[in-house]
Every structure is written in structure tokens, then in C-alpha cells.
Design a protein around this motif. Structure first.
Motif, PDB file in Angstrom:
ATOM      1  N   ARG A  29      -3.667  -4.151   0.553  1.00  0.00           N
ATOM      2  CA  ARG A  29      -3.813  -2.807   0.010  1.00  0.00           C
ATOM      3  C   ARG A  29      -4.049  -1.783   1.111  1.00  0.00           C
ATOM      4  N   GLN A  30      -4.591  -2.238   2.240  1.00  0.00           N
ATOM      5  CA  GLN A  30      -4.904  -1.309   3.319  1.00  0.00           C
ATOM      6  C   GLN A  30      -3.909  -1.371   4.468  1.00  0.00           C
ATOM      7  N   ASP A  67      -6.895  -7.384  -1.242  1.00  0.00           N
ATOM      8  CA  ASP A  67      -7.631  -6.241  -0.692  1.00  0.00           C
ATOM      9  C   ASP A  67      -7.151  -5.861   0.701  1.00  0.00           C
ATOM     10  N   SER A  86       0.826  -1.206   0.000  1.00  0.00           N
ATOM     11  CA  SER A  86       0.000   0.000   0.000  1.00  0.00           C
ATOM     12  C   SER A  86       0.863   1.260   0.000  1.00  0.00           C
ATOM     13  N   GLY A  87       0.230   2.382  -0.329  1.00  0.00           N
ATOM     14  CA  GLY A  87       0.893   3.668  -0.187  1.00  0.00           C
ATOM     15  C   GLY A  87       1.523   4.153  -1.483  1.00  0.00           C
TER      16      GLY A  87
END
Lengths: 598, 598
Positions: free
Chosen positions: A246-247, A243, A11-12
Motif C-alpha cells: 500500500r505504501q 500494508d 498504491s496510488g
């Protein structure tokens, strides 16, 4: 082998991803195009950043919908490719991933595909670039790795090879055995991802549920072994669309990712970290508490005695049978009250267990101790619980108990029949559930049960148990439903007793309540199990839950929660190996009701 | 028809579920067994609570794995049933749901199943109870509604009927046409659930992804119409297992649930609420702000003039072309800065639109206004955005603009070419995304596009647009990835211009910046679209994003975020109807970077 990861796996923004990847210890990266498009860093900046971080750029990806198209579209696609070669030159990347086409314009014509890929490779070669052609599992005409390889073979160009991806191969139940028929030098790249076994559309499965090798159910090691046997010597590279990742934070995900590759190398016989020395029992559980009174109360009522005090730290040892609880008032304590901070595991070779964990990226716990304290081998699990590898009271090894001076028992009351710690339940951060089970299974050498979804009044509660072969160590890994509450994680210690009714009675007599269980539960228990009336009455009066399977019975009850921790009493008969999952919904609802005073 | 809901469809303890169900306006409930087992209320307490709340108990469920078993197991199953009849008597429930068996012990023998269900019905009848037998889509031998009905028919007992469940019928692509062959009085119960169309294992699909009718892709209305045609007169009852609803608040979920049943009745031709009067354009967008300075700055730079002031409230009207923005300093304002609070919709019949919304459970907005103010028809959407139904400046209807007194323009600068509001994007609470699209589609009469998953640097960003047939009203419903941040929801207002380059230049000249877009994006744009060099340079210099489809082109750019709101400028050419979804990842990353000063 060299280890790499696609930037899409974290992520990021790109700059943070690169830092996380390098810090975890990877050798290289695949630059995912969208990450480059979204950064204000120029390709030259990214090149410099990677060089500074010691990361090679192993692949630029993906280039889509190129091959087997009419001539006019080919010209446009070649122009598009030249623009990407420009970017790659600036990046200093010399390998481009080309995915098999999903475009409706593409034709089912292998010879045309080979011819056009050859043209692409020719142009690439002039720029010092090579092309790795990969079959997507949902490609329009080319959707298996052997089909992609046949086209590459037919094109017969030195700058054209194939890229293998374990997900695309295994998600279609492909046989990786054919990989050994591909000359190793024509396997230009190897992408690795696992996935839980799910009966669902393969594109959705791939986009949302990929996970790191070992976290899912695919034989990723088989693909790696076949590629290496074929002669592949490039990097092992992770490409995971998930998913949850991703967080989650990029830094911890990158460490988990690299650990999974290290374990994959071990599984594929390519590396041999120190072997697992599986724990055989719990040496202790350590609770931190600013105020020890509530804990002392419940420990006393459970029949524990204060048996010792640490010689250099504010830690008390409470003991009953082989069950040992440390109460540490020196660790600052959580604002939320007592919490579980550490677990001691009886281990045949503590130093080797620690070496294995360290080799597999578990942070070594700083050994702040007095000059005379016994040396301890300890690491942190992914959820930061500290794991101490111990040999308690064995003459061949220093024992952590040597640091405790004995004390007279704190009370004259009889013990409560508790013999040992049956299991410990650790609530995991929601994004590290799969990683936790991989860690306990592969780093520590425990066996994992199936993952269960249990109904909590406010969502689903996932649970997966890991255990030693003899049941001496059992850990239930849980993840609570509400992602916003990851900082309030409840853990519990389950204590084994041979007479749960007597232990529960003692608790009541000593004024320490048990979690009230609704009457309706017992009516249902009777309907389901036709329980002997006297026993049913006893269970009902004591608030004891019950389960049975074909091998034996399980009785259990709970203390109220103190801070972030509670105790369970369990009694097993016969060969029952579970944890009373059937009762989890009622127990969780009872705990919610008790917490909120309903 | 009467309306009911299974308690499993909502989160929380049973007592809270019952209150939420009654408050929303349901007539009855199905008591889900686990909810009863988990409550400290006795069955008699639950009976009283339901009676107090005006709820009938329409069904007790589920009773599993009963039929077609060997004699010894039958005896045990009958005993188990008698214990459940005891509970039902105490509850005052007279209908029990029996699901087709999934047990390995059950035999593939319809005659035996019928005979044993007849025995069960006989015992039930003696207790004043009836049995509704339902085929689970994953039943071991009985998995279709017509098979379950054949067994019920064969058993031929007055206390035995069938229960139909739209999910079990439609998830296996069953034809509901055969329902009309079942005598209506033998359909004892009708359970309703929708689901998004997903290619996945039906048990997992059912347990996690069911949704309320109209939120998914199944023809639930067809099942209802067939059952009613067959003569079914019992309740319409929702039974939804959904991971999101399990975590959302029971009160709002219950309202959404009842709304879906009201719309289902309309779809099935069983009820006729006031017809939809679809909006044709935006009358205004209203922003609340404690400090208006930052908003005035950007509105002025965009070329808006302050055109009026409300006669009795601290609200300013800013206008350019047909685009009108209200700035309200009297609503308290959010701590997070300016936010979008209301939308005015040009509506052919405002009173009817409000009556329809109110009939479909949209809260009517309290009309706090001065004695001389124009009456307004307004309701709240599920996310609490206020929707005002307007007829602006039409002689046949009072106009909200009558409450504003004109003001001289605040600046002498030329307007910015903005002609109207193109679309408004509303970020929804994560658990109300499907409900929001149902609301805007069915209550307001807009058309919905497909739902899209867009990549945000920190997770997936879901988006679904609703629009009027002529594009006069377009609303993009979004849900941001991080569930913990639902209280920080960003919205934006997209303004249509016929010359985005000129409008963007004016913004820059007036010192109001645009969101910087990475250079790499433009290199990719050139690779993909082979854009004319001069235009590409202009887009790059202006920070304008670009998309095209077979019908036309789309140009768009963004202001920085002020509080919780930002503006987009858009220019459409040809028949382009989208929102530049292709660019969302780059835009979201740019916004994150800008917010965090990267």
C-alpha cells in the motif's frame, strides 16, 4: 494463461495503478470498487483508459452481503445490484464478484441463498453480466469454497458461477483437491494471493499480510493446478491486501506481481521459462567510488593486490586468492562514498541464466562497452544491484578477465590469507524484502533460509540468507529498521580466511582498524560457551566474534564502514553454515557507536 | 511505589537509555543483558553512571534455560550462572531474573526444577544475590505464574522468589486472583506490560506488540492490585517489547512510559493525582500563520468575522456563533504555511485540570504574556499541541477573552450558519498514536472510541476519536501512513452548521472552493442508501459527503488545504456520533488528487 491483478493490490490513484499494471505487462484488471469511487474519471473514462492501455476489465468487485436475507432486504439488495450493473455497463465489465455474506441479517439457509443468487443472476443475465460467488474465509454461514460451490450448483443458473481465492481456501487449511470436482466452466474466476504462515485472526491476516504467490508459505500453485485440471481457462488474477505494498511505488510492485505469476505458472507446470542455472561461486564484487584512496587502503591492508586494469573503462581489479574486487571510478560514484554496485556470479551457462532472468522481468543491464570487450550477460536485481553471469577463466566461454590487463602487484607485503568471497550482504529497500528473496530463490535458483528478526539499537533488522547447495554463493538479504532511511543502504562483503587471527593481526599492523567489540561480549561468550582461556583472550584482543552450532564454529570480525560498504572477515570450521546471527545485535550496536563516535 | 523500567523498552545505546530513564523521573532500571553486551561501558561504568543519575539497578535479566535438566547440563548451567553473578557483582545488581526454560533438554519434573533452582539460589546467596523465577507464557513445561510459584514454594530457599509479569499472566487469560495466595515477600519482582487484544501467537504478540499499561486491552491494574494485596512492596517495573518504541526516540518514550505507570497507580488505587476535570467544549482553536491572507479569505467566506485583537500579542480573534479561531502571526509560523498550534478547552476547573496534567508529566506551557494578561492554565499534549484550559465569559473565573479588544466586523456579509467547533482532528507522530489516546482519555478525562484503519491511497490511515460524554468536545487522533513524512502533519477543524447546503453555497458564492468529490461516489451513495433524488443531486452539486447509522445522519464537506490545515463543515441529525469514517478513503484520495493537481 492470461494474467490479471486487482487494483487494490497497488498504491496510488486509479489512473496511476492502471498505467503501472499495463506497463508491467498484465493482460487485465479487476476494478476494486473503492478505487473507482475515489477517482474523478467516469466509468466511461476508465473503460477508455483500459482499452488504450490494452487492459481488459476482467472483474468488478466486491459486491457484499447479498444473499439469504428476508424479502424486504432482498428487494433493497437487488436495487443495489442494479445500480452496480449500471456502473458495470458504463465500465464495460461483465463479471461481478459477490462475496458470501457477513451480515447479521443473513440466514443459515442454503436453499434461500441459492434461490436469491438465482434471482440476481437472472437480472444480471438480462444486462449481459455474470455473477461469480465466492466464500470469504470469515463468511457468516458460507466460509469454504465447496460450500459456495454447492449453493451455486443448487441455484443452477448459466449466469452464476463460483470464484475461487487461494487465500480464502488455504488460510483455513482447506484441501484444494475438491476443486477438480467443480466443472471448469462454472469456475468463473480465480483470485490468487499467498501469505506468510502466521497464527493470527484470519481477517486481520488477510487484510494486512497477503503477499504475492511465492513470497509466503501457502501452496498457491496447488490451487492453480487443481483449477486448471478442473478445466478453468480464465485469467490468473492477483488480489493482495498488504500494508507494505500500500505504501510502495505502484510501478515496481506491479512488476514484482507479474513476476510472481510467471513463477507460479512454472510451479504449476503451466509454463516453462528457461531453467535456472544456479551460480556456484562469486566471480567478483564491484564497488563504485569517486575517491579510491580509502578503499585502496583497506584492500591493501587486507592483503589484496591490484592485479589488473580494464582495457576500456576506469575499473581496477584487486585480487587475493579467488576473491576479486573491482573498483570502478567511472560510474559517477555515490555522494555517500563507495558502494556495492554489482556482483559477478560463476554460472554454468551465463546466457541461459540471463535469458531466464529476462523472461522473469529482470531488467537487462545495458552493455555499454568498448568494441573489443567481452560480451557480458547481466541483469538488475529488484534492488538495482547488477548481477553479471560469468565463467571466469574457462576455455569454453569468454571470460570477463580477458578485458583486464595485468599489472605488477601494488605492494610487496604478504597476502592476508583471504581465499575467496564467503558471502555478500545486501540491504534491501524496506518494501522489497520479500520480493528480493523470491527473486534470488526462484530466478537465480538459490535456496532460502528462514527469515530472522535481529535486534538493532534502533529497531528490528530483518535478515534472510539465500545460498547455493554447496555454499559457493551465499547472499544475506537484510532490511534495516528505519523506513525513512531507505536511501542509505549499507552492504558488506565477507571474505573467507583460514586464519582469521593472523588476517586480523595483519590488518592491525597495517594500520587499518577493526570494529571495536565491547569487552562485555567476551564475558558473555565465556559464560555461554566455556571457551579455552587462551582463545578467549585472542578473540577479545582481536575484536573477533564467535558462534558455534552442533556442526562447527564461526569466527568473524569487521572493518569500519567506508561510505556505504564494509568488509567482514570470516572463518568457518566443520559444517557451520550460518552467519553468526547471535552476534548481530552486538555488531550493529558497535557499528552505530563507531559511526557516531560514541 | 518505586518505579522502574527495563532498558529493552527504549531505543538507542545503553548510555542514552539510562539518561532518558533518569530524566523522565524513574527510580530504577532493569538492565537487559543484550544492552550490557552491546555497550563499551564496563559493568563498573554502568554502576557509576546509574548512581550518578540516581537510578537503582533493580534487576539483571534474563537468565534462560536453567532448570530441570540432566546433571551434566546442570553443571554447565551453574557455571554459566556464576559468570553472570560475576557481572552482577561488578554492576552492583543483586536480583537475577530466571525465566522458565524453553529448552528441549528440560524435563517435565517440578521436583527436579525446584531442587536445581534451590542449588542456584544457594550459590546466589553466597554472592549476596537473589533469584526471581518467572513463568514465560511459552515456557516448555512451566508457563503459568501459579506453576512457577509452586516450584519456588517447593524449593523453599530464602534467596529464591518469583517474578510476576502481567503480560505472561494476562496473555493466557490467567486469573490474577491467585496472586494473593503468594506471600508478598516471595514476590521478588513485578514486571508490567499491556498489549492490544490480538488473536495471534503469544510469542510474536509478546515480542512485537507489548505496550505501556493503559495503551492496550489487558487489566494490568488488576495484577498490580493483587500483588500489592499479597504484600508486594518492590518496584512497579515496565518491560515492553514493541517494534514502534524500538524506533522512537528514547527520551519521549521514557516520559510516556512513566506517565503510564502513574496512571496505573491511579487505576489500582495506589495514588490519587488531582481528579480529571473533563472539558465540555472548545473555547477556541489557534492557528499560526506567517501570512494571514489565505486564512482570512477562507474564514471570511465561511462567515467568520474578525471580532477582536489581543492587547499585547499579534493575535486576531475570528468568531461565528460559538466557534472561535485565533490567528497568531507572532509565533514565527511554519515554513509549510498555517498550522494548528493550540486548542482552548472549556473546563469546569482550569487550575485543577492543569495540575492533573502537570502531575501526569505534561509539560506546562511557558506563560509568556504581558503584565496585564489574564493568567492561563496550559500544557502541551504529546504531539506538542498546546492545550489551554479555559472558562470563557464566566463571572467566577478570568476569561481569556478579556485580553482581546473588540473590533468592528471586517465584512458586512451574513454569517455562514456555523454555530461551533464540532471536532478537531490532530495527526499524530506515527510512534505516539497509542500514547496520544491514553493522554486524551486518562489525563483529560475523555472517552475513546475504537481505533479504525482507513484506506488512504498510499497506505493505511489509523484514526481514533476521543470525546466528552455530551459530544461538546470531540478530537479525532489520526496517524498518516508514511513514516518518513511525520514532519508534515495535517490537522483540521470541523465546524458545525445547521444547514450545510446553505453554508457550502455561501462558500462557493464567495469564491472559496470546496474539495471536489468524484461523481462515482454519488452513484455508490445512491446504490447503498437509496437517497431521495433531489437531495442526491444537491449533495452531488455541492460536494457534500453523506453517512447514516441507526440513530441519525451525517453530512460533511471540506475546504482545500491551506498550509497544513483545512476546514470541514459538518451537519449532524438525530443521534449520529461518528465522523463519516465510511467516506474517509474517498476524501483522502480527493485531497491527494487536489494537492497534486490530478
Amino acid at each position: 494463461m492470461r494474467k490479471s491483478i486487482a487494483t487494490v493490490s497497488l498504491s496510488g490513484p486509479l489512473s496511476e495503478k492502471l498505467t503501472a499494471i499495463a506497463t508491467a505487462g498484465f493482460d487485465g484488471v479487476e476494478i476494486f470498487e473503492n478505487d473507482l469511487l475515489s477517482t474523478s474519471l467516469s466509468p466511461e473514462d476508465v473503460r477508455l483508459r483500459c482499452a488504450d492501455l490494452g487492459l481488459s476489465i476482467d472483474l468488478y468487485q466486491p459486491f457484499r452481503d447479498f444473499e439469504a436475507v428476508p424479502a424486504e432486504l432482498l428487494a433493497r439488495n437487488l436495487r443495489r445490484a442494479e445500480r452496480k450493473f449500471d456502473v458495470m455497463e458504463r465500465l464495460g465489465a461483465d463479471l461481478l464478484l459477490v462475496c458470501s455474506s457477513v451480515a447479521p441479517e443473513s440466514l443459515d439457509d442454503d436453499a434461500l441463498a441459492a434461490e436469491q443468487l438465482r434471482q440476481l443472476a437472472d437480472r444480471a443475465q438480462r444486462r449481459g453480466i455474470r455473477i461469480a460467488y465466492e466464500a470469504l474465509a470469515w463468511g457468516r454461514h458460507v466460509d469454504t469454497y465447496d460450500h459456495a460451490w454447492r449453493i451455486v450448483e443448487q441455484a443452477d443458473h448459466p449466469a452464476l458461477g463460483t470464484c475461487l481465492d487461494s487465500f480464502h481456501i488455504l488460510s483455513r487449511a482447506g484441501d484444494p483437491g475438491g476443486i477438480t470436482d467443480i466443472p471448469g466452466e462454472k469456475i468463473f474466476f480465480l483470485q490468487l494471493a499467498d501469505a506468510p504462515l502466521m497464527a493470527m485472526d484470519v481477517l486481520q491476516w488477510s487484510r494486512h499480510y497477503r503477499c504475492f504467490p511465492g513470497q509466503g508459505g501457502l501452496d498457491v500453485a496447488g490451487v492453480v493446478a487443481a483449477a486448471v485440471k478442473a478445466g478453468y481457462r480464465g485469467p490468473l488474477s492477483l488480489e493482495v491486501f498488504n500494508d507494505v505494498f500500500r505504501q510502495a511505488g505502484a510501478a515496481s510492485t506491479a512488476v514484482d506481481a507479474l513476476r510472481s505469476l510467471l513463477l507460479l505458472e512454472e510451479s504449476a507446470g503451466l509454463a516453462a521459462p528457461p531453467a535456472a542455472a544456479a551460480p556456484s561461486g562469486f566471480a567478483f564484487a564491484e564497488l563504485t567510488a569517486a575517491d579510491t584512496e580509502p578503499l585502496r587502503g583497506v584492500l591493501g591492508a587486507l592483503g589484496f593486490s591490484r592485479a589488473g586494469r580494464h582495457t576500456s573503462k576506469p575499473v581496477e581489479l584487486w585480487q587475493q586468492g579467488e576473491a576479486r574486487i573491482l573498483v570502478n571510478t567511472g560510474a559517477g560514484g555515490h555522494r555517500g562514498g563507495p558502494a556495492l554496485a554489482a556482483i559477478g556470479l560463476e554460472t554454468p551457462d551465463p546466457a541461459q541464466a540471463a535469458r531466464r532472468a529476462e523472461a522473469l522481468l529482470a531488467p537487462v543491464v545495458p552493455r555499454r562497452r568498448g568494441p573489443k570487450d567481452t560480451p557480458l550477460d547481466a541483469v538488475a536485481a529488484p534492488d538495482a544491484t547488477q548481477l553479471f553471469f560469468c565463467r571466469t577463466g574457462k576455455p569454453d566461454h569468454p571470460s570477463w578477465t580477458d578485458d583486464f590487463t595485468g599489472l605488477p602487484p601494488t605492494h610487496a607485503e604478504p597476502a592476508g590469507g583471504v581465499s575467496r568471497i564467503d558471502h555478500i550482504a545486501l540491504t534491501q529497500p524496506w518494501h522489497q524484502f520479500d520480493e528480493a528473496s523470491l527473486f534470488y530463490r526462484r530466478v537465480l535458483g538459490l535456496q532460502a533460509d528462514e527469515s530472522l528478526d535481529l535486534a538493532d539499537p534502533y529497531g528490528l533488522f530483518r535478515s534472510r540468507a539465500v545460498a547455493g547447495p554447496d555454499g559457493g554463493v551465499r547472499i544475506a538479504l537484510n532490511v534495516a529498521p528505519a523506513p525513512g532511511e531507505e536511501n542509505v543502504r549499507f552492504q558488506h562483503i565477507a571474505l573467507a580466511t583460514d586464519d582469521i587471527v593472523a588476517t586480523a593481526r595483519l590488518l592491525r599492523e597495517r594500520g587499518a582498524g577493526l570494529l571495536p567489540i565491547p569487552d562485555n561480549y567476551y564475558d558473555d561468550l565465556d559464560a555461554r560457551h566455556d571457551i579455552e582461556p587462551h582463545l578467549l583472550r585472542t578473540l577479545r584482543e582481536s575484536g573477533i566474534l564467535y558462534d558455534r552450532d552442533e556442526t562447527g564454529e564461526f569466527f568473524h570480525c569487521y572493518t569500519p564502514t567506508i561510505g556505504r560498504v564494509f568488509f567482514e572477515l570470516v572463518q568457518r570450521t566443520g559444517g557451520y553454515r550460518g552467519y553468526g546471527a547471535q552476534n548481530a545485535g552486538v555488531r550493529l550496536a558497535a557499528q552505530h557507536a563507531y559511526q557516531h563516535g560514541v
